[in-house]
Design a protein around this motif. Structure first.
Motif, mmCIF file in Angstrom:
data_model
loop_
_atom_site.group_PDB
_atom_site.id
_atom_site.type_symbol
_atom_site.label_atom_id
_atom_site.label_comp_id
_atom_site.label_asym_id
_atom_site.label_seq_id
_atom_site.Cartn_x
_atom_site.Cartn_y
_atom_site.Cartn_z
ATOM 1 N N LEU A 15 -33.951 18.258 10.763
ATOM 2 C CA LEU A 15 -33.676 18.115 12.194
ATOM 3 C C LEU A 15 -34.960 17.932 12.992
ATOM 4 N N ALA A 16 -35.983 18.700 12.647
ATOM 5 C CA ALA A 16 -37.267 18.591 13.350
ATOM 6 C C ALA A 16 -37.900 17.226 13.115
ATOM 7 N N MET A 17 -37.778 16.689 11.907
ATOM 8 C CA MET A 17 -38.320 15.353 11.628
ATOM 9 C C MET A 17 -37.525 14.284 12.370
ATOM 10 N N ASP A 18 -36.207 14.452 12.450
ATOM 11 C CA ASP A 18 -35.388 13.520 13.235
ATOM 12 C C ASP A 18 -35.809 13.533 14.700
ATOM 13 N N ALA A 19 -36.060 14.721 15.227
ATOM 14 C CA ALA A 19 -36.487 14.849 16.622
ATOM 15 C C ALA A 19 -37.839 14.191 16.840
ATOM 16 N N MET A 42 -38.181 8.372 29.302
ATOM 17 C CA MET A 42 -37.289 9.052 28.373
ATOM 18 C C MET A 42 -38.026 10.215 27.713
ATOM 19 N N THR A 43 -37.260 11.196 27.305
ATOM 20 C CA THR A 43 -37.795 12.326 26.542
ATOM 21 C C THR A 43 -36.721 12.760 25.562
ATOM 22 N N VAL A 44 -37.058 13.677 24.674
ATOM 23 C CA VAL A 44 -36.112 14.149 23.661
ATOM 24 C C VAL A 44 -35.797 15.614 23.920
ATOM 25 N N ASP A 45 -34.520 15.923 23.970
ATOM 26 C CA ASP A 45 -34.047 17.291 24.148
ATOM 27 C C ASP A 45 -33.776 17.871 22.761
ATOM 28 N N PHE A 46 -34.669 18.735 22.305
ATOM 29 C CA PHE A 46 -34.505 19.339 20.989
ATOM 30 C C PHE A 46 -34.953 20.801 20.970
ATOM 31 N N GLU A 47 -36.108 21.069 21.566
ATOM 32 C CA GLU A 47 -36.672 22.411 21.505
ATOM 33 C C GLU A 47 -35.764 23.450 22.149
ATOM 34 N N SER A 48 -35.108 23.095 23.249
ATOM 35 C CA SER A 48 -34.218 24.056 23.904
ATOM 36 C C SER A 48 -33.028 24.392 23.003
ATOM 37 N N GLN A 49 -32.564 23.411 22.252
ATOM 38 C CA GLN A 49 -31.465 23.660 21.320
ATOM 39 C C GLN A 49 -31.912 24.560 20.163
ATOM 40 N N MET A 50 -33.125 24.347 19.687
ATOM 41 C CA MET A 50 -33.646 25.203 18.625
ATOM 42 C C MET A 50 -33.878 26.621 19.137
ATOM 43 N N GLU A 51 -34.218 26.733 20.419
ATOM 44 C CA GLU A 51 -34.381 28.064 21.019
ATOM 45 C C GLU A 51 -33.045 28.818 20.993
ATOM 46 N N ASP A 52 -31.944 28.105 21.259
ATOM 47 C CA ASP A 52 -30.621 28.727 21.185
ATOM 48 C C ASP A 52 -30.324 29.203 19.762
ATOM 49 N N ALA A 53 -30.710 28.394 18.766
ATOM 50 C CA ALA A 53 -30.508 28.795 17.374
ATOM 51 C C ALA A 53 -31.372 30.016 17.039
ATOM 52 N N ARG A 54 -32.585 30.053 17.578
ATOM 53 C CA ARG A 54 -33.463 31.204 17.358
ATOM 54 C C ARG A 54 -32.863 32.471 17.960
ATOM 55 N N LEU A 55 -32.265 32.336 19.128
ATOM 56 C CA LEU A 55 -31.616 33.490 19.758
ATOM 57 C C LEU A 55 -30.433 33.959 18.917
ATOM 58 N N VAL A 71 -27.145 21.624 16.805
ATOM 59 C CA VAL A 71 -28.483 21.140 17.150
ATOM 60 C C VAL A 71 -28.597 19.673 16.757
ATOM 61 N N ARG A 72 -28.714 18.833 17.751
ATOM 62 C CA ARG A 72 -28.879 17.396 17.531
ATOM 63 C C ARG A 72 -29.893 16.875 18.525
ATOM 64 N N PRO A 73 -31.015 16.324 18.053
ATOM 65 C CA PRO A 73 -31.973 15.753 18.998
ATOM 66 C C PRO A 73 -31.336 14.606 19.769
ATOM 67 N N ARG A 74 -31.527 14.618 21.088
ATOM 68 C CA ARG A 74 -30.934 13.580 21.939
ATOM 69 C C ARG A 74 -31.997 13.027 22.880
ATOM 70 N N MET A 75 -31.972 11.715 23.044
ATOM 71 C CA MET A 75 -32.861 11.097 24.002
ATOM 72 C C MET A 75 -32.208 11.174 25.375
ATOM 73 N N ARG A 76 -32.987 11.641 26.347
ATOM 74 C CA ARG A 76 -32.477 11.776 27.714
ATOM 75 C C ARG A 76 -33.561 11.308 28.678
ATOM 76 N N THR A 77 -33.164 11.048 29.901
ATOM 77 C CA THR A 77 -34.165 10.691 30.895
ATOM 78 C C THR A 77 -34.885 11.955 31.336
ATOM 79 N N GLN A 78 -36.134 11.794 31.730
ATOM 80 C CA GLN A 78 -36.910 12.956 32.149
ATOM 81 C C GLN A 78 -36.323 13.591 33.402
ATOM 82 N N THR A 79 -35.729 12.789 34.262
ATOM 83 C CA THR A 79 -35.164 13.350 35.492
ATOM 84 C C THR A 79 -33.966 14.252 35.190
#
Length: 126
Positions: A15-19, A42-55, A71-79
């Motif tokens: 998952l981390a390599m995919d991100a 654009m940016t990738v939303d991944f770390e926040s999802q991994m934080e949820d898994a850590r919790l 947990v799935r890395p997703r490309m999103r706009t920065q805004t």
């Protein structure tokens, strides 16, 4: 049924390599469109999802495939993530260098993980 630590480790590293791969695409698109009027970086939303898994690991005492399933890395706009909506070329180049080092570290970690599994399967014999 609980998975072994090797399955969770392999899944998390994958998952981390995919991100990291997706992040490289986002950074490349941002650099390519740095002077395009109206372009939203654009940016990738991944770390926040991994934080949820850590919790989940912290609260349950273990991490299983269900915690990583969402947990799935997703490309999103920065805004969308509350970040500046302007491409800052120097920051993008720095992010690209950082992402490249992270990807190399993940690849090395995955390689070592497979080497350990190989040694375990062959019972340490060559």
């Amino acid at each position: 049924m609980s998975e072994g630590i090797e399955a969770i480790t392999t899944a998390a590293l994958g998952l981390a390599m995919d991100a990291a791969s997706l992040r490289q695409q986002a950074i490349a698109a941002n650099i390519a469109n740095a002077n395009t009027v109206g372009y939203v970086p654009m940016t990738v939303d991944f770390e926040s999802q991994m934080e949820d898994a850590r919790l989940s690991l912290q609260s349950q005492g273990h991490l299983d495939a269900t915690a990583l399933a969402g947990v799935r890395p997703r490309m999103r706009t920065q805004t969308e993530l509350g970040l500046p909506g302007k491409v800052m070329l120097d920051m993008e180049v720095a992010r690209m260098a950082e992402n490249s080092v992270q990807y190399q570290a993940l690849a090395k970690g995955l390689s070592r993980h497979f080497a350990i599994l190989s040694a375990a399967v062959s019972d340490g014999k060559k």
